[in-house]
Structure formats: C-alpha cells, structure tokens
Design an enzyme around this catalytic site. Structure first.
Site, PDB file in Angstrom:
ATOM      1  N   LYS B 167       0.880  -1.164   0.000  1.00 21.80           N
ATOM      2  CA  LYS B 167       0.000   0.000   0.000  1.00 21.80           C
ATOM      3  C   LYS B 167       0.920   1.217   0.000  1.00 21.80           C
ATOM      4  O   LYS B 167       1.647   1.457   0.964  1.00 21.80           O
ATOM      5  CB  LYS B 167      -0.904  -0.067   1.233  1.00 21.80           C
ATOM      6  N   GLY B 224       5.611   3.754  11.047  1.00 28.68           N
ATOM      7  CA  GLY B 224       4.932   5.047  11.072  1.00 28.68           C
ATOM      8  C   GLY B 224       4.550   5.431  12.483  1.00 28.68           C
ATOM      9  O   GLY B 224       5.226   5.078  13.449  1.00 28.68           O
ATOM     10  N   SER B 225       3.433   6.139  12.593  1.00 31.64           N
ATOM     11  CA  SER B 225       3.028   6.700  13.884  1.00 31.64           C
ATOM     12  C   SER B 225       2.447   5.635  14.802  1.00 31.64           C
ATOM     13  O   SER B 225       2.003   4.582  14.351  1.00 31.64           O
ATOM     14  CB  SER B 225       1.972   7.780  13.672  1.00 31.64           C
ATOM     15  N   GLY B 228      -1.308   5.135  13.867  1.00 35.42           N
ATOM     16  CA  GLY B 228      -1.477   4.336  12.651  1.00 35.42           C
ATOM     17  C   GLY B 228      -1.177   2.870  12.898  1.00 35.42           C
ATOM     18  O   GLY B 228      -1.963   1.990  12.527  1.00 35.42           O
ATOM     19  N   GLY B 229      -0.065   2.594  13.549  1.00 33.73           N
ATOM     20  CA  GLY B 229       0.345   1.209  13.777  1.00 33.73           C
ATOM     21  C   GLY B 229      -0.589   0.487  14.731  1.00 33.73           C
ATOM     22  O   GLY B 229      -0.969  -0.657  14.494  1.00 33.73           O
ATOM     23  N   GLU B 248       6.400  -0.711  13.481  1.00 35.25           N
ATOM     24  CA  GLU B 248       7.488  -0.016  14.135  1.00 35.25           C
ATOM     25  C   GLU B 248       7.002   1.414  14.293  1.00 35.25           C
ATOM     26  O   GLU B 248       6.721   2.088  13.306  1.00 35.25           O
ATOM     27  CB  GLU B 248       8.721  -0.143  13.245  1.00 35.25           C
ATOM     28  N   CYS B 285      13.115   7.386  13.235  1.00 36.08           N
ATOM     29  CA  CYS B 285      12.523   6.697  14.384  1.00 36.08           C
ATOM     30  C   CYS B 285      13.519   6.599  15.529  1.00 36.08           C
ATOM     31  O   CYS B 285      13.126   6.377  16.667  1.00 36.08           O
ATOM     32  CB  CYS B 285      12.020   5.320  13.985  1.00 36.08           C
ATOM     33  N   GLU B 375       6.525  11.098  21.899  1.00 39.59           N
ATOM     34  CA  GLU B 375       7.387  11.593  20.841  1.00 39.59           C
ATOM     35  C   GLU B 375       6.804  12.845  20.181  1.00 39.59           C
ATOM     36  O   GLU B 375       5.598  12.914  19.915  1.00 39.59           O
ATOM     37  CB  GLU B 375       7.531  10.488  19.785  1.00 39.59           C
TER      38      GLU B 375
END
Lengths: 511, 511
Positions: B167, B224-225, B228-229, B248, B285, B375
C-alpha cells in the site's frame, strides 16, 4: 480466606486437604514480587539457573508415591501414564536446565567494528535473546505434570530468565501444590532469588484474568480449550501494553488416507487408529479427530476394522466432570443433529468414562457444515468419505489451522498428491507420514504449534528445546564495553557455543 | 475510477501525473491473486527467488535520475540523502537475495530416527521456517525508498517466500509507483509467478484497513506513527483469525549522560547531539528525543553547546504538510503548556521547514508528567535534569518501551551504574554506548525493534538479516519421505548450511 479442594475424578468425591484461594487484592504483591525476582534473576549465572531446574526435577522425583497417587486420584489417569508423565516432566526440566547451562539458545550474533569503513565507521554490534519478564503459566487439565506447575512452559520460561507465576488448574490443586512446593525447595537450596517461582490457586476466571491484565506481567503460557485460550489472548491484546500469549488450543489433527496406502493395509490402519483415538481417553491435543479418504471398499474395510477394534477397548476415565459432560453432550448432539452417520458409539452407564465414538459423513456434507471441523474433546473421530481426489483437496483447503496433519501414503503415489501435500502443510504445525499424530517427541526439531485456531502464535513451539524462544526477545549492544557484555557476546567464547560472527556460524572466539 | 496525485513537499503544489486509487471492491481479487501467487511461489527454487530480488535492485538503479528527482520532490529530502537511501534499498534487496539463495535462514533442525529406542521407536523429525502467506506492506513517509515499495519489509517478505501487496504512502505515490513498476519488471524477467508483488494506492484508511482485514492476508509490515500502527494491530487482532502485525512506531530513544563522561566532553557531546537531532530534520525513528543527566555545571555546558550549535544549523524541509503541521503545533503547545523550559526554538516563516527546538525539565517534573514521554516527531529533544542518581534510576524505570537507549559513560564509572544499565536494557531493543542512536546499521546483529509501544512485537527486528524471520513460522516433518523434504532438510546438505542435527550445529551432510 476462601479455600477449595481436589475432587477424585473416578467418583466425584472430595479428596482430603484444602487449598487457599488467592484473592485478587493479592495480585499487586504477587506481581511486584515476580518483577523484583526477575530483575534479581538477571544477575544469576546461567549455570546456576540450570542447577535450579535440575534440582526441581530431583525434588519432584523425591515426592515419590505421594505425587503419583494424588495425580492419579485428581486426573483419573492410570498409574503407567502418570509415572510416564512424571518422567517426561523431569526430562523437560533437565533438558531446559542443560539448555540454560550451555547458553547457545540465545542466538548470539556479533558484527565486528570497522573503524575505516567509508563514509561512516562501522560500529561493533552484538545481539542475543533476553528474558521478557514475569510470565504467567496456566496448569493444563490433560497434563497434570508435564504442562502444569513445573511443566514445559514453566521450565522453558525459567531457563529463559523469566520469573514464573503458576495458576493451578482447579482439576488438580493437590498435584499442583505438591509440585510447586518441590520447585520452591529447589529454588531455595540452589540460592535463587525469592519468589522467582510463585503458585496461586483460583477456581473462577477472576484470578486468571487479573494475572494476565497485570501491568508487570510480560507473557502468558496456556494449554487448554479454544474458549479459554482465546479469552486470555483477547485480554492480553486489550491491555495498554499488549503482551504475547502462547495458547495451545483445540485441533482436530486431520489424517489423510491415500488410495494405494489404504488398499495395502486398510485393516491394520483401522486397528492403529482405534488405538490412537482412545489413547488417554482421546484427551490429547493431537488426537486424530478427522480422517479423510476417498470412498472405496478399502475405506469400508478400514471403518469396520476401526469399529471392531473399538469394541474390544475398555472405556477409560475422563479427566473431570466438565470434560466428560461436554463429551457426552457432544455425542448426543451428533445423534440428534443427524448430519453425520454414527458408525460406533459406546454409551457407558458411568458417565465419567469416555465411551469411544466414530462417525462418518460424505465430503459434500463436510464442506457444507463447517461446524464439523470443531473438536469434540475425547475418544471421537469423524471419517469423511470424499467422492474423488478433487473433493479431498477442496476439503484440505477448507481446513482451519491445526497442530498436526498426517498423510498415510505409499511412495508410489507421492507425486500424484503434491497439491494435497502443499495444501495440508500450509495449515499445520507438523506433518506426519504413515503414523499417528499422538505422541509428541520432546526434540529440538519438534514443532508443537500451528496456525490459529490451533494456537494463538504459530511462530513458536510449546514442546522441545525451541519452546524457550517464546519467553525472550532480541537485544542489541552497540559499541558496548566488554565489562557489560553478557557471556555469550564476549570475545572469549568461554562456552564454545555457535554464534553468528559477521553473518557466519562459528564456535570460535573472537581475536 | 478515482485518482490522486503527488505533492511537492517544498511548495505544496501538485506534481504532474495521476494515480488510480484502488477501490475496496477490488480487494478480493487482489488478495486471491496474492494467495495464488504465494502457493505457486512455493515451488520456485530459492536460488531463483534470490535472482528476483537482485534483479529488483538492478531495475531500481536503472530508473536513474527520474527516481531521484521524483523522490526528492515528494519527500523534500535532499539529493544526498535520497541517493544514499537508494543505495541502502538496493543493498537490502541484494542482502535478502543472498539470504534466500543461501537458505540458512530457515533454521533447519534435524533429529534422526532411532528405531531401537525403548519403550517407543524414536521418529525422524525435521523442522524449518516456512512462509506465512500473503503480506501487506505499508510504505513509510520517512523512508520513501528504504521502507516503502521495495524496502526492507518487502525484500524480507519476498525472500521468506511470501507474496507481497504494497500500500503506497500517499505522501509519495509517484516514487512508490516507479519502484513498484521496477519490481514487477524484475519479477517478469526472472520468471516469478504473476502477482507475487502487487501495488495499491489509497488515500484514506479504508483501503489500508480492508487489506489488513482480508482473510487471505497473513501478516502486516508497517513503519509510522503510534496511532497508525496501533489501529492496524487492533484490526488484525479482532479478525476471526488474528495475524501478526510488525508495526514499528514511535520512540523517544532516551540518552543517559553519566557524570564523568559528561564532565570530560560536555561541549563536544552538545555539538554531536545537535547534529543527531537535526539529521533528516529529526524525522528518524531513532531520533534522540529525550536526554537524561544529573544536574551540574557540566550539563549547563552541554545545553549551551547544543543551543549554540543548533543556531548554526539551517532548518530543513519536513516530509509533508501533516508532519510539519503536527511538529509546529507540538512546539507551540510546549510553550503554552509551560511545563518544560524552552532552551532554544527556531520558528521559521516557511512552515514547511522544521525549526529545531530543545527544552529542559527537572526530573521531578518529568516523573509527574508522563505525557513528556510522548514523541514529538521532528528536530526536538527534551533534556531532563535529575537531582541525583536515584532520581535518574527512577526515571529510567518509568520509561515506556523504546527502540533504542544510549549510555554516554566512562569506563571508570561503569560499575557505579549497573542498576541504570539493567533498567535501561529492559525497556529497549538496542543499547548504544558513547555514540548517537541515529544511523541504523543493516547488520545481522542489528535489532531494530523494542518493547511496546516502540513496536507491536518486540521479538522481531525490522532491520538486518533477521527481519526475514517476521514472515515465517516453523513446520516439522515427521518420518517424511525424502522426495517431499525441502532442500534444507535433505540428508545431503547441498548448500553446506549450518543446521542443528540432534541438537548440535553442524554444516555436515547426514550419512
């Protein structure tokens, strides 16, 4: 303080001796103790951890006849089985003791530095597996010794460096307590941190769920029903910090009979499988609950042989009332639903005995009724008669995840059924040829696991040396001073273990 | 068919070229194609799989300037970084190509039979890792090449034997499409099954969630964030058949400065860390977002040095409007909340540039305000001044899971801070000494992962050779005819790989 007690499987009557139930308001103390013990345990030499596990085996053996008779009474399992299971339990403790001592299980990997690399210097990086933290282990009703207080989950978690809290199975509280006390004696005499191993009794779900929810809990080991395991898995995933759950749940362990192999030995296989489904009253997670073949006269011979052999096998005690009740209800439902045809069903007056049952259905019926894939825990198997090879393949492709799959196949027909082989392989954790799935060898190459719903994590085995990996995660050390490096990552490879050095396996030290 | 387009990060204006959005009603077809490709791919020799990945690297290189300029435009990253990232991407593809060819990654384990063992014959059991099935890979906005269409997740999943559906990240659709087309060309010219690699565009959550929910999907890779994860993780766990998600997510990557090391080089470290937090505009990250030390004059020198150096560093473009907006809002909130003291903040007229910011707070303030652990993605770091060693330890013990932790420490003070070391180690995936966490070496010993919420599965690395293990599970073969055994489990060890034979590593064949 509330208490509960053990129940004799054969009679349903109380066994002398009460056990204090752990209250949920004690959970914080238990888990804080487990966490403190886990931290202290990290400074204990791996060799001493191994001594502890080996001492636990000795202490369990020293319980002698007292343990055997208690386990027989609570589980209803015969003496030979309990003695055998005690042997397996001690072997597992010794195996994981030896694994801890050797230290190779940590998968040490070292990439050495290159200060002259362009455009950036290459750092020194070293990686090994380290313990997750406190682990909750649930006792399993069908393995009162080998998968309970000091079973495979406990032994592998302690070897990995985790603290363990066991929740006793309420079907065998006395057996669990005897074993737990033995482990505690072993911990004490080998100088382990206080509370590295704790044991709790709880009759309902509250304690179990509270232990899994506690923020200091870092992993869970469970063997039992789908409903029980999935509930723990869901709770673990709904936590603020989700944690891994290794739940080994139901499986129907499909067995495929291919035409030539069936033709050659239909009657012999019928006898063999009658034995496999009644072993331990069918109360093994690898019980062959689904047999799939193409309809033929040979299949009829197989069914008759299985039926005739079952007629000669005495029904055995089931583990506890909940299990025998569920089994009897399942058998009645098979009859009342009328979807499958009962070939043989022994109905015992004593409802605590598991009267074996086999049934049959066409391939089309099986494909139309997904509920036929569900496990009926006990001495039961469904024989599916497919109309042809294509329907057999469609059935394999329709299967849920399984612990095992078995192929009864002749060398001459291997190449004809490669699609069946690939389809079966993709839904199982272990594929067996020309044998029975019952009997799980404790070996390095064993995988006792499989795709969901057989387990909640297909990437790990609950049996064998690799079971230790469930309770660990990798940690990398970058440019770490030698004084802080764990033994397995030191230049000097004192234990002579195999490590990956710059990507290649070697048991050399680093110059 | 709806379309969308790329946006120039520096200006917010449209880049020529439209991309068709995948509709959710196409999902069944995509995933059925992926499943069929996965099955066909199992019959493809591992050597050819390796050729495919190596060819993909060649095809990406052959895109030349077109790819570089498109990636620069969509990501706002400078040319040097994009060229470097392309090199890393090709290296990863070649690394996993080589891993597939060698075949050692499957962790082959063989326990040979012993027909004479009592009381039962010991079976022959052989185990290796096998692919999970179709994998969904999400492009990452901060790595338009190395963690996107043909990044580390894609390369490791294809090497493991999985089919991949990517994606594309909507921040770089053109870059993603160029790379995807290159991978498809490589698949075609190396004779891979059709649809072994597919690529889909979607602007909202619908497509992403639909891909994760699809029953034929067997694993997910995401960078990603946290939001989102975690959303993908929850969806995957709510499926009838839960599947693994390797997300991650965020991390503040704590850095501990110990007194003697700080005294020796306070100004130098201030300069170094000003560089580390502004590298790639802080959009890594492993950005060091949290610096922890004991208050002292040396710490003041460090802060001044960091502040002065930041004043000399030009602000850089951020990846996309969503990220720069969130960063600017975060900075404003720091000021308006007044919990931390801003030491330095550059506010740019051009809101697309990330103006660096550092702040400070006392240890007590940090402990009282857990939100300070969150973060702020961009060139930001919080310096926590502890009153003493004990408060420093309490802070480490309060930390959430992290990708990395760093210790700036002198050899002389190692033994004084072993509790700090153990506490830090237990919450991180990688521990770094006397350096910076930015810069993730692609090495076998690298662990790029860590306890939740840094990732959703601390047991696997997203970077380095072992990343392949994310997409595989063990399968055991019991008494399997040689004709059906995979290459790695054959007696003849044609590739000369290391295997565990009866529990011991060897690269010998079996007699």
């Amino acid at each position: 303080m509330e208490t509960y007690y053990g129940i004799e499987a054969a009679t349903g009557s109380k066994i002398a001796g009460d056990f204090e139930l752990t209250e949920t308001d004690q959970l914080d103390v238990i888990m804080e103790q487990a966490h403190a013990a886990y931290l202290a345990y990290q400074s204990i030499d791996a060799n001493k951890k191994g001594d502890f596990l080996i001492a636990a085996a000795e202490e369990i053996e020293a319980l002698g006849e007292q343990l055997i008779s208690r386990a027989m009474a609570e589980s209803g399992l015969p003496e030979g089985r309990i003695i055998g299971e005690r042997g397996r339990t001690m072997n597992q403790l010794r195996l994981f003791g030896a694994i801890a001592k050797k230290g190779e299980w940590v998968e040490a990997s070292i990439d050495t530095a290159d200060p002259n690399r362009e455009p950036f210097a290459k750092p020194d990086i070293r990686k090994q597996l380290e313990p997750l933290g406190p682990v909750i282990v649930f006792g399993a009703s069908n393995f009162p010794l080998a998968y309970s207080a000091a079973g495979g989950d406990t032994a592998s978690a302690l070897a990995a460096g985790c603290a363990v809290v066991v929740k006793a199975h309420p079907a065998h509280p006395g057996t669990s307590q005897l074993v737990a006390d033995a482990v505690c004696r072993a911990a004490e005499r080998t100088g382990m941190p206080k509370n590295i191993y704790q044991h709790a009794h709880g009759a309902g779900f509250e304690l179990a769920h509270g232990l899994v929810k506690h923020p200091l809990t870092k992993a869970v080991g469970f063997t039992g029903s789908f409903n029980g395991g999935k509930a723990l898995y869901d709770i673990a995933n709904e936590r603020d910090e989700p944690i891994p759950v290794f739940a080994e749940m139901g499986s129907v362990n499909p067995v495929l009979f291919f035409p030539s192999a069936l033709k050659n030995q239909a009657a012999v296989w019928g006898k063999t499988y009658a034995g496999s489904i009644t072993l331990g009253s069918g109360q093994f997670c690898t019980n062959p609950g689904l047999i799939i073949a193409i309809e033929s006269e040979d299949l009829d011979v197989f069914k008759e042989s299985m039926r005739d052999t079952l007629g000669t096998i005495a029904s055995q005690q089931m583990l506890h009332d909940g299990i025998s009740k569920a089994f009897n209800q399942g058998k009645s439902k098979l009859e009342s639903d009328g979807i499958v045809e009962i070939i043989y069903a022994k109905n015992e007056d004593n409802s605590r005995l598991g009267g074996p049952c086999i049934a049959t259905a066409s391939g089309a019926t099986f494909l139309q009724n997904p509920q036929l894939q569900k496990e009926l825990f006990g001495p039961y198997s469904l024989i599916v008669a497919c109309k042809d090879e294509a329907e057999m393949l469609a059935i394999i492709q329709s299967l849920e995840g399984q612990l095992t799959g078995t192929m009864i196949i002749d060398e001459s027909e291997l190449s004809n059924f490669s699609a069946h082989f690939i389809a079966l392989k993709s839904v199982v954790g272990r594929i067996i040829f020309n044998g029975v799935p019952t009997g799980v060898e404790v070996a390095t190459a064993m995988n006792h696991g499989g795709p969901f719903p057989a387990t909640t994590d297909s990437r790990y085995s609950a049996v064998g040396a690799d079971a230790i990996k469930r309770f660990a995660r990798p940690v990398s050390y970058q440019n770490c001073p030698s004084a802080l490096l764990p033994n397995a990552l030191q230049n000097q490879n004192a234990q002579g273990i195999f490590r990956k050095v710059n990507g290649s396996f070697t048991n050399d030290s680093i110059q």
